[in-house]
Design a protein around this motif. Structure first.
Motif, mmCIF file in Angstrom:
data_model
loop_
_atom_site.group_PDB
_atom_site.id
_atom_site.type_symbol
_atom_site.label_atom_id
_atom_site.label_comp_id
_atom_site.label_asym_id
_atom_site.label_seq_id
_atom_site.Cartn_x
_atom_site.Cartn_y
_atom_site.Cartn_z
ATOM 1 N N ALA A 2 1.021 -1.459 0.245
ATOM 2 C CA ALA A 2 0.038 -0.283 0.191
ATOM 3 C C ALA A 2 0.400 1.382 0.078
ATOM 4 O O ALA A 2 2.224 1.335 0.449
ATOM 5 C CB ALA A 2 -1.104 -0.175 1.346
ATOM 6 N N ASN A 27 -4.419 2.748 -3.416
ATOM 7 C CA ASN A 27 -4.923 1.472 -3.423
ATOM 8 C C ASN A 27 -6.424 1.284 -3.230
ATOM 9 O O ASN A 27 -6.693 0.079 -2.881
ATOM 10 C CB ASN A 27 -4.005 0.877 -2.165
ATOM 11 C CG ASN A 27 -2.364 0.811 -2.127
ATOM 12 O OD1 ASN A 27 -1.862 -0.824 -3.100
ATOM 13 N ND2 ASN A 27 -1.749 1.678 -1.573
ATOM 14 N N HIS A 29 -8.198 1.694 -0.813
ATOM 15 C CA HIS A 29 -9.036 1.657 0.326
ATOM 16 C C HIS A 29 -9.702 2.440 0.311
ATOM 17 O O HIS A 29 -10.035 3.280 0.143
ATOM 18 C CB HIS A 29 -7.644 1.782 0.948
ATOM 19 C CG HIS A 29 -6.719 0.879 1.291
ATOM 20 N ND1 HIS A 29 -5.329 1.416 2.499
ATOM 21 C CD2 HIS A 29 -6.650 -0.088 1.169
ATOM 22 C CE1 HIS A 29 -4.846 0.233 2.037
ATOM 23 N NE2 HIS A 29 -5.164 -0.771 0.979
ATOM 24 N N SER A 93 -4.759 4.609 5.843
ATOM 25 C CA SER A 93 -5.631 3.924 5.712
ATOM 26 C C SER A 93 -5.746 2.294 5.343
ATOM 27 O O SER A 93 -4.709 2.110 5.697
ATOM 28 C CB SER A 93 -5.489 4.210 3.791
ATOM 29 O OG SER A 93 -4.353 3.335 3.274
ATOM 30 N N SER A 94 -6.415 2.308 4.899
ATOM 31 C CA SER A 94 -7.441 0.738 5.283
ATOM 32 C C SER A 94 -8.431 0.158 4.095
ATOM 33 O O SER A 94 -9.318 0.912 3.523
ATOM 34 C CB SER A 94 -7.303 0.502 6.378
ATOM 35 O OG SER A 94 -9.376 0.826 7.126
ATOM 36 N N GLY A 95 -7.727 -1.042 4.076
ATOM 37 C CA GLY A 95 -9.632 -1.648 3.342
ATOM 38 C C GLY A 95 -10.613 -1.392 3.589
ATOM 39 O O GLY A 95 -11.742 -1.871 3.152
ATOM 40 N N GLN A 101 -8.765 -7.240 5.907
ATOM 41 C CA GLN A 101 -8.325 -5.471 6.048
ATOM 42 C C GLN A 101 -8.335 -4.006 6.621
ATOM 43 O O GLN A 101 -8.793 -3.100 6.463
ATOM 44 C CB GLN A 101 -9.802 -5.489 4.993
ATOM 45 C CG GLN A 101 -9.875 -6.553 3.575
ATOM 46 C CD GLN A 101 -9.125 -6.351 2.574
ATOM 47 O OE1 GLN A 101 -8.657 -5.048 2.183
ATOM 48 N NE2 GLN A 101 -8.151 -7.132 2.651
ATOM 49 N N ASN B 100 -13.006 -0.800 12.144
ATOM 50 C CA ASN B 100 -11.616 -0.174 11.310
ATOM 51 C C ASN B 100 -11.409 1.072 11.919
ATOM 52 O O ASN B 100 -10.697 1.841 11.618
ATOM 53 C CB ASN B 100 -12.895 0.375 10.190
ATOM 54 C CG ASN B 100 -12.678 -0.842 9.389
ATOM 55 O OD1 ASN B 100 -11.918 -1.328 8.572
ATOM 56 N ND2 ASN B 100 -14.196 -1.128 9.029
#
Lengths: 115, 114
Positions: A2, A27, A29, A93-95, A101, B100
């Motif tokens: 990423a 990416n 995300h 950032s993250s998926g 994820q 998240n």
């Protein structure tokens, strides 16, 4: 791997000044985040977003605005900067789909000094 | 409210020693726990994560961590450290309902002496 790119890497402003920190991830995300890092406090979440046009408030939002203009771009705005906002700022950032994820990918950071 | 406590701000060991970095959490539901590493001048990088199953999880570069529900802990260990392991290590927790959003501890600075 990423990729999260922050700009500028360093910024000096005066009290009352207007500052914008930029972050771009490449990416696709869903989630993007702004954290600040201060000695003794670790990382504290300022704002985050789960998509373009969305904004969620974190733990230390006072004095900060944020805007997610596209899937890739997330901005942090300090409209009346104060010395207490002198810090190291990280974008991540993250998926966002759970399991693996929710792993965060961080940028290299922006060091902000408010004089 | 979730909190993460890393009781040791600094840990110093010699190369080849074993090390354990401690993390305790407070959270009222099911959680994800993770460790991140920050080398000087860089952003954080993911090391490992636990969310279910075997309480011992393996990460990169020989690191492992063990989850203990009874102790509310997720300690990070390495059997034999190298000078390149010198860094700041952060423990993080997120809840199942909002996985998240990660909440980080204050970090432990590990120094490996030659």
């Amino acid at each position: 791997e990423a990729a999260v790119t922050q700009s500028p890497r360093n910024k000096v402003t005066v009290t009352g000044g207007n500052v914008t920190l930029s972050c771009r991830q490449t990416n696709s995300h869903n989630y993007m985040y702004w954290y600040r890092q201060d000695t003794g406090h670790g990382l504290r979440l300022i704002h985050y977003s789960y998509g373009a046009g969305n904004l969620q408030i974190g733990d230390v939002p006072d004095g900060y605005k944020a805007t997610r203009t596209t899937q890739e771009d997330f901005f942090l705005l300090l409209e009346l900067a104060s010395p207490s906002q002198t810090s190291l700022y990280f974008c991540a950032s993250s998926g966002g789909l759970g399991g693996r994820q929710n792993t965060l990918y961080f940028g290299a950071g922006t060091r902000l000094s408010v004089l | 409210t979730q909190t993460v406590s890393q009781s040791d701000a600094h840990v110093t060991v010699f190369e080849g020693d074993s090390v354990e970095l401690r993390c305790n959490y407070s959270y009222g539901g099911s959680i994800y726990l993770s460790w991140y590493i920050q080398h000087h001048g860089h952003g954080l990088q993911f090391l490992l994560k636990y969310y279910s199953g075997n309480p011992v999880v393996q990460g990169v570069n020989g690191f492992e961590a063990e989850f203990s529900k009874s102790d509310s802990s997720f300690h990070l260990r390495k059997a034999s450290v190298h000078w390149s392991d010198s860094a700041v290590y952060f423990c993080a927790v997120s809840g199942f309902s909002n996985y998240n959003v990660l909440y980080f501890g204050s970090g432990t600075k590990l120094t490996v002496e030659p």
